[in-house]
Design a protein around this motif. Structure first.
Motif, mmCIF file in Angstrom:
data_model
loop_
_atom_site.group_PDB
_atom_site.id
_atom_site.type_symbol
_atom_site.label_atom_id
_atom_site.label_comp_id
_atom_site.label_asym_id
_atom_site.label_seq_id
_atom_site.Cartn_x
_atom_site.Cartn_y
_atom_site.Cartn_z
ATOM 1 N N ILE A 1 20.470 24.273 1.802
ATOM 2 C CA ILE A 1 21.541 23.324 1.479
ATOM 3 C C ILE A 1 21.449 22.865 0.024
ATOM 4 O O ILE A 1 22.365 23.099 -0.758
ATOM 5 C CB ILE A 1 21.516 22.104 2.438
ATOM 6 C CG1 ILE A 1 21.728 22.569 3.888
ATOM 7 C CG2 ILE A 1 22.592 21.096 2.048
ATOM 8 C CD1 ILE A 1 21.585 21.471 4.921
ATOM 9 N N LEU A 2 20.345 22.215 -0.341
ATOM 10 C CA LEU A 2 20.262 21.652 -1.697
ATOM 11 C C LEU A 2 20.371 22.715 -2.787
ATOM 12 O O LEU A 2 21.167 22.569 -3.724
ATOM 13 C CB LEU A 2 18.971 20.850 -1.861
ATOM 14 C CG LEU A 2 18.852 19.581 -1.021
ATOM 15 C CD1 LEU A 2 17.507 18.917 -1.236
ATOM 16 C CD2 LEU A 2 19.978 18.622 -1.344
ATOM 17 N N VAL A 3 19.599 23.772 -2.674
ATOM 18 C CA VAL A 3 19.617 24.805 -3.725
ATOM 19 C C VAL A 3 20.967 25.511 -3.770
ATOM 20 O O VAL A 3 21.561 25.680 -4.837
ATOM 21 C CB VAL A 3 18.468 25.816 -3.510
ATOM 22 C CG1 VAL A 3 18.607 27.016 -4.416
ATOM 23 C CG2 VAL A 3 17.124 25.134 -3.733
ATOM 24 N N ASP A 4 21.479 25.913 -2.601
ATOM 25 C CA ASP A 4 22.757 26.628 -2.576
ATOM 26 C C ASP A 4 23.893 25.739 -3.065
ATOM 27 O O ASP A 4 24.737 26.174 -3.844
ATOM 28 C CB ASP A 4 23.038 27.152 -1.170
ATOM 29 C CG ASP A 4 24.202 28.125 -1.150
ATOM 30 O OD1 ASP A 4 24.305 28.961 -2.073
ATOM 31 O OD2 ASP A 4 25.005 28.060 -0.206
ATOM 32 N N HIS A 5 23.916 24.483 -2.640
ATOM 33 C CA HIS A 5 24.975 23.581 -3.082
ATOM 34 C C HIS A 5 24.870 23.289 -4.572
ATOM 35 O O HIS A 5 25.900 23.160 -5.245
ATOM 36 C CB HIS A 5 24.947 22.281 -2.273
ATOM 37 C CG HIS A 5 25.566 22.430 -0.925
ATOM 38 N ND1 HIS A 5 26.769 21.883 -0.592
ATOM 39 C CD2 HIS A 5 25.147 23.099 0.180
ATOM 40 C CE1 HIS A 5 27.073 22.187 0.662
ATOM 41 N NE2 HIS A 5 26.085 22.925 1.148
ATOM 42 N N LEU A 6 23.669 23.186 -5.090
ATOM 43 C CA LEU A 6 23.506 22.969 -6.527
ATOM 44 C C LEU A 6 24.142 24.111 -7.310
ATOM 45 O O LEU A 6 24.905 23.883 -8.261
ATOM 46 C CB LEU A 6 22.025 22.837 -6.886
ATOM 47 C CG LEU A 6 21.721 22.714 -8.375
ATOM 48 C CD1 LEU A 6 22.305 21.423 -8.940
ATOM 49 C CD2 LEU A 6 20.224 22.778 -8.623
#
Length: 188
Positions: free
Chosen positions: A129-134
């Motif tokens: 979530i965090l890495v992909d959304h970033l």
């Protein structure tokens, strides 16, 4: 890579492709659809580990790049890598790597089931979530769409509840594989 690693990599590439058969849902805030393929990316990282999970996602992206309709909605070709969702697509590789890396560090067979599920969930949230959304937000903000950082960030919030659900599903599935298939090679 051993033959077993190649087979597992191809299997998880196929799982990511199969999850693309679930029809995408459009969101009005950003020009990026909601789809199930990010679940496959999380599964690849959590179950296969950083190297093999990333290899599975890179193979998936290669299939998309050469024009096979493997993306949600039957899309493929080089054009998808300059379209609004391109940051999320490229982010898949980083997401699988980070989720796999963290799961290798946080989860082992000697832990309780709850600790394993918690570790897998944390790895899926940070990587998937965090890495992909970033990556996706940065592309939407500064790429061809030029939405700006604020609009892109607000727009991506529509994806978070579904992605948290996917992270939970991925954590439960990874725990089941860890418990049920001890002959599966160590995640690496």
């Amino acid at each position: 890579m051993s033959t077993r690693d190649l087979v597992l990599t191809a299997l998880f590439t196929a799982i990511i492709v199969a999850l693309g058969l679930v029809p995408p849902v459009s969101v009005s805030l950003v020009p990026v659809p909601i789809h199930a393929q990010s679940l496959g990316v999380m599964l690849a990282g959590l179950i296969l580990g950083a190297k093999r999970g990333t290899a599975a996602v890179l193979l998936f992206l290669l299939l998309a790049a050469i024009g096979l309709p493997v993306l949600a909605g039957g899309r493929g070709g080089l054009g998808v890598f300059v379209a609004p969702p391109a940051g999320y697509l490229v982010g898949f590789a980083f997401a699988a790597f980070v989720a796999g890396f963290l799961s290798e560090r946080f989860v082992n067979a000697r832990q309780s089931g709850f600790a394993q599920i918690s570790g897998f969930f944390l790895a899926a949230v940070v990587g998937g979530i965090l890495v992909d959304h970033l990556m996706g937000v940065l592309w939407l903000a500064y790429g061809p769409t030029g939405l700006g950082l604020t609009k892109a960030t607000i727009g991506t919030l529509a994806f978070v509840p579904g992605d948290i659900l996917k992270a939970g599903i991925a954590a439960l599935a990874a725990r089941a594989v860890l418990a049920g298939y001890p002959l599966l090679p160590h995640r690496a």
